[in-house]
Design a protein around this motif. Structure first.
Motif, mmCIF file in Angstrom:
data_model
loop_
_atom_site.group_PDB
_atom_site.id
_atom_site.type_symbol
_atom_site.label_atom_id
_atom_site.label_comp_id
_atom_site.label_asym_id
_atom_site.label_seq_id
_atom_site.Cartn_x
_atom_site.Cartn_y
_atom_site.Cartn_z
ATOM 1 N N ASP A 90 8.085 -1.114 -5.519
ATOM 2 C CA ASP A 90 8.880 -2.290 -5.898
ATOM 3 C C ASP A 90 8.814 -3.436 -4.892
ATOM 4 O OD1 ASP A 90 10.277 -0.995 -3.951
ATOM 5 O OD2 ASP A 90 12.200 -1.013 -5.004
ATOM 6 N N THR A 91 8.007 -3.267 -3.830
ATOM 7 C CA THR A 91 7.821 -4.378 -2.887
ATOM 8 C C THR A 91 6.395 -4.338 -2.321
ATOM 9 O OG1 THR A 91 8.529 -3.061 -0.975
ATOM 10 C CG2 THR A 91 10.236 -4.382 -2.070
ATOM 11 N N HIS A 92 5.947 -5.496 -1.872
ATOM 12 C CA HIS A 92 4.647 -5.559 -1.206
ATOM 13 C C HIS A 92 4.682 -4.749 0.089
ATOM 14 C CE1 HIS A 92 0.762 -7.039 -0.024
ATOM 15 N NE2 HIS A 92 1.247 -7.524 1.103
ATOM 16 N N LYS A 93 5.798 -4.827 0.782
ATOM 17 C CA LYS A 93 5.955 -4.107 2.042
ATOM 18 C C LYS A 93 5.730 -2.597 1.856
ATOM 19 C CE LYS A 93 9.571 -3.365 5.503
ATOM 20 N NZ LYS A 93 10.844 -2.710 5.187
ATOM 21 N N ILE A 98 2.156 2.290 2.118
ATOM 22 C CA ILE A 98 1.441 3.364 1.416
ATOM 23 C C ILE A 98 -0.052 3.263 1.734
ATOM 24 C CG2 ILE A 98 0.817 4.327 -0.845
ATOM 25 C CD1 ILE A 98 3.552 3.233 -1.900
ATOM 26 N N ASN A 99 -0.573 2.053 1.716
ATOM 27 C CA ASN A 99 -1.980 1.832 2.031
ATOM 28 C C ASN A 99 -2.318 2.304 3.447
ATOM 29 O OD1 ASN A 99 -4.581 0.417 1.222
ATOM 30 N ND2 ASN A 99 -4.117 -0.598 3.169
ATOM 31 N N ARG A 100 -1.429 1.976 4.379
ATOM 32 C CA ARG A 100 -1.633 2.339 5.781
ATOM 33 C C ARG A 100 -1.651 3.870 5.966
ATOM 34 N NH1 ARG A 100 1.043 2.220 11.053
ATOM 35 N NH2 ARG A 100 3.029 2.791 10.130
ATOM 36 N N GLN A 101 -0.704 4.516 5.335
ATOM 37 C CA GLN A 101 -0.628 5.972 5.459
ATOM 38 C C GLN A 101 -1.775 6.655 4.701
ATOM 39 O OE1 GLN A 101 1.200 7.448 7.601
ATOM 40 N NE2 GLN A 101 2.532 5.712 8.128
ATOM 41 N N ALA A 102 -2.174 6.072 3.593
ATOM 42 C CA ALA A 102 -3.309 6.621 2.844
ATOM 43 C C ALA A 102 -4.575 6.554 3.695
ATOM 44 C CB ALA A 102 -3.496 5.855 1.538
ATOM 45 N N TRP A 140 -2.396 -8.064 -2.611
ATOM 46 C CA TRP A 140 -2.582 -6.636 -2.873
ATOM 47 C C TRP A 140 -4.057 -6.251 -2.975
ATOM 48 C CZ3 TRP A 140 -4.969 -5.574 -7.593
ATOM 49 C CH2 TRP A 140 -5.025 -6.641 -8.497
ATOM 50 N N ARG A 141 -4.898 -7.231 -3.279
ATOM 51 C CA ARG A 141 -6.321 -6.915 -3.433
ATOM 52 C C ARG A 141 -6.979 -6.488 -2.122
ATOM 53 N NH1 ARG A 141 -8.093 -8.524 -8.551
ATOM 54 N NH2 ARG A 141 -6.824 -10.137 -9.535
ATOM 55 N N LEU A 142 -6.335 -6.829 -1.016
ATOM 56 C CA LEU A 142 -6.886 -6.462 0.292
ATOM 57 C C LEU A 142 -6.625 -4.999 0.637
ATOM 58 C CD1 LEU A 142 -5.651 -9.631 2.242
ATOM 59 C CD2 LEU A 142 -7.948 -9.205 1.337
ATOM 60 N N LEU A 143 -5.740 -4.358 -0.113
ATOM 61 C CA LEU A 143 -5.348 -2.983 0.213
ATOM 62 C C LEU A 143 -6.327 -2.013 -0.438
ATOM 63 C CD1 LEU A 143 -1.507 -3.472 -0.393
ATOM 64 C CD2 LEU A 143 -2.778 -3.755 1.752
ATOM 65 N N LYS A 144 -7.215 -1.454 0.387
ATOM 66 C CA LYS A 144 -8.313 -0.661 -0.168
ATOM 67 C C LYS A 144 -7.969 0.814 -0.336
ATOM 68 C CE LYS A 144 -10.960 -4.249 -0.398
ATOM 69 N NZ LYS A 144 -10.889 -4.971 -1.695
ATOM 70 N N ASN A 145 -6.838 1.248 0.201
ATOM 71 C CA ASN A 145 -6.495 2.667 0.097
ATOM 72 C C ASN A 145 -5.355 2.947 -0.885
ATOM 73 O OD1 ASN A 145 -7.938 2.331 2.793
ATOM 74 N ND2 ASN A 145 -7.935 4.545 2.526
ATOM 75 N N ILE A 146 -5.067 1.961 -1.697
ATOM 76 C CA ILE A 146 -4.176 2.220 -2.837
ATOM 77 C C ILE A 146 -4.886 1.758 -4.097
ATOM 78 C CG2 ILE A 146 -1.955 2.061 -1.625
ATOM 79 C CD1 ILE A 146 -2.883 -0.825 -3.796
ATOM 80 N N ARG A 147 -4.448 2.330 -5.210
ATOM 81 C CA ARG A 147 -4.996 1.931 -6.493
ATOM 82 C C ARG A 147 -3.822 1.706 -7.440
ATOM 83 N NH1 ARG A 147 -9.518 5.535 -9.546
ATOM 84 N NH2 ARG A 147 -7.713 6.848 -9.888
ATOM 85 N N LEU A 148 -3.725 0.518 -7.991
ATOM 86 C CA LEU A 148 -2.647 0.246 -8.948
ATOM 87 C C LEU A 148 -3.090 0.742 -10.321
ATOM 88 C CD1 LEU A 148 -1.479 -3.310 -7.817
ATOM 89 C CD2 LEU A 148 -0.478 -1.067 -7.270
ATOM 90 N N CYS A 149 -2.342 1.715 -10.843
ATOM 91 C CA CYS A 149 -2.768 2.400 -12.069
ATOM 92 C C CYS A 149 -1.915 2.076 -13.272
ATOM 93 C CB CYS A 149 -2.757 3.911 -11.850
ATOM 94 S SG CYS A 149 -3.938 4.436 -10.618
ATOM 95 N N GLY A 150 -0.883 1.247 -13.092
ATOM 96 C CA GLY A 150 -0.073 0.903 -14.252
ATOM 97 C C GLY A 150 1.351 0.558 -13.889
ATOM 98 N N LEU A 151 2.220 0.702 -14.866
ATOM 99 C CA LEU A 151 3.618 0.311 -14.706
ATOM 100 C C LEU A 151 4.561 1.478 -14.946
ATOM 101 C CD1 LEU A 151 4.050 -3.061 -16.682
ATOM 102 C CD2 LEU A 151 3.543 -2.726 -14.258
ATOM 103 N N MET A 152 5.724 1.367 -14.314
ATOM 104 C CA MET A 152 6.809 2.314 -14.549
ATOM 105 C C MET A 152 8.068 1.512 -14.821
ATOM 106 S SD MET A 152 9.671 3.419 -12.678
ATOM 107 C CE MET A 152 10.512 4.933 -12.241
#
Ligand code: PLP
Length: 223
Positions: A90-93, A98-102, A140-152
């Motif tokens: 729910d936030t960019h932060k 998540i990207n960092r930990q991934a 968000w496009r710069l975050l290479k270790n997450i993948r946005l797969c849809g909505l909840m």
């Protein structure tokens, strides 16, 4: 009362085969998860990090764990090694963390963006316009270790089925718009996670392909 595996198989008969069922096991003991597991269920949802950690340690490693609740940035590190899908970004932060930990775990973590459509007090989730603006802005496009797969999303907790239908339909419309505008070539952007015990049949009529069902399977939660 019927056991979890019987109820899961009944629920599956009421929804189309493309709908994935996340069995929401929060506040229920590992023994009940094992019962559902024995019946073939592999997809489980939890909403508290510490509880998920404990269950992850003791339960079979081929369980696909989804984190469905509100996730605090400082707790991402605990679940990053194994979580399969984070439902409520729910936030960019949070996405950055998540990207960092991934990255630390040499993984790409699948995520859903939480859309706020309910007319309710709940403070989480992007408002529709806010979500469009966020995606447009493009960081968000710069975050290479997450993948946005849809909505909840979650519908309002009301009895009015028309209101619930409207909220799910709104999510469905926004999903289609995001797909066209931002993810046209990304075949993984497909997940529409809406519907819980009391409204999953309505959700499926309005585009859901992933339902999160807890109390209907495992009985009432004792908090
Ligand atoms: C607890 C929870 C569910 C499951 O709710 P039930 O009404 O028990 O089916 C689904 N989604 C989220 C985000 C939850 O926190």
């Amino acid at each position: 009362m019927k056991n979890p595996r019987e109820i899961i198989s009944q629920i599956k008969q009421t929804v189309p085969p493309y709908v994935k069922l996340v069995a929401v096991s929060k506040f229920h003991p590992a023994s009940m998860i094992e019962e559902a597991y024995a019946g073939g269920q592999r997809l489980f949802g939890e909403s508290h990090v510490q509880e998920l950690q404990q269950k992850y340690q003791i339960l079979p490693k081929d369980i696909e764990w989804h984190f469905i609740g509100h996730l605090q940035t400082n707790k991402v590190k605990y679940i990053a090694p194994y979580v399969q899908l984070i439902h409520a970004v729910d936030t960019h932060k949070l996405l950055v963390e998540i990207n960092r930990q991934a990255e630390k775990n040499n993984r790409v973590i699948d995520c859903l963006l939480e859309l706020h459509v309910a007319c309710e007090e709940t403070k989480y989730g992007f408002a529709p316009q806010e979500l469009l603006d966020y995606l447009k802005q493009g960081e968000w496009r710069l975050l290479k270790n997450i993948r946005l797969c849809g909505l909840m999303c979650m519908a309002s907790n009301v009895d009015d089925e028309e209101q619930i239908s409207r909220e799910f339909e709104q999510s469905n419309t926004i999903f289609a718009r995001l797909k066209t505008e931002f993810f046209p070539d990304d075949d993984y952007f497909t997940i529409r996670s809406w519907g819980m015990s009391d409204d999953y049949l309505i959700a499926v009529k309005h585009g859901s392909n992933m339902v999160r069902i807890g109390s209907k399977i495992f009985g009432p939660r004792v908090y």
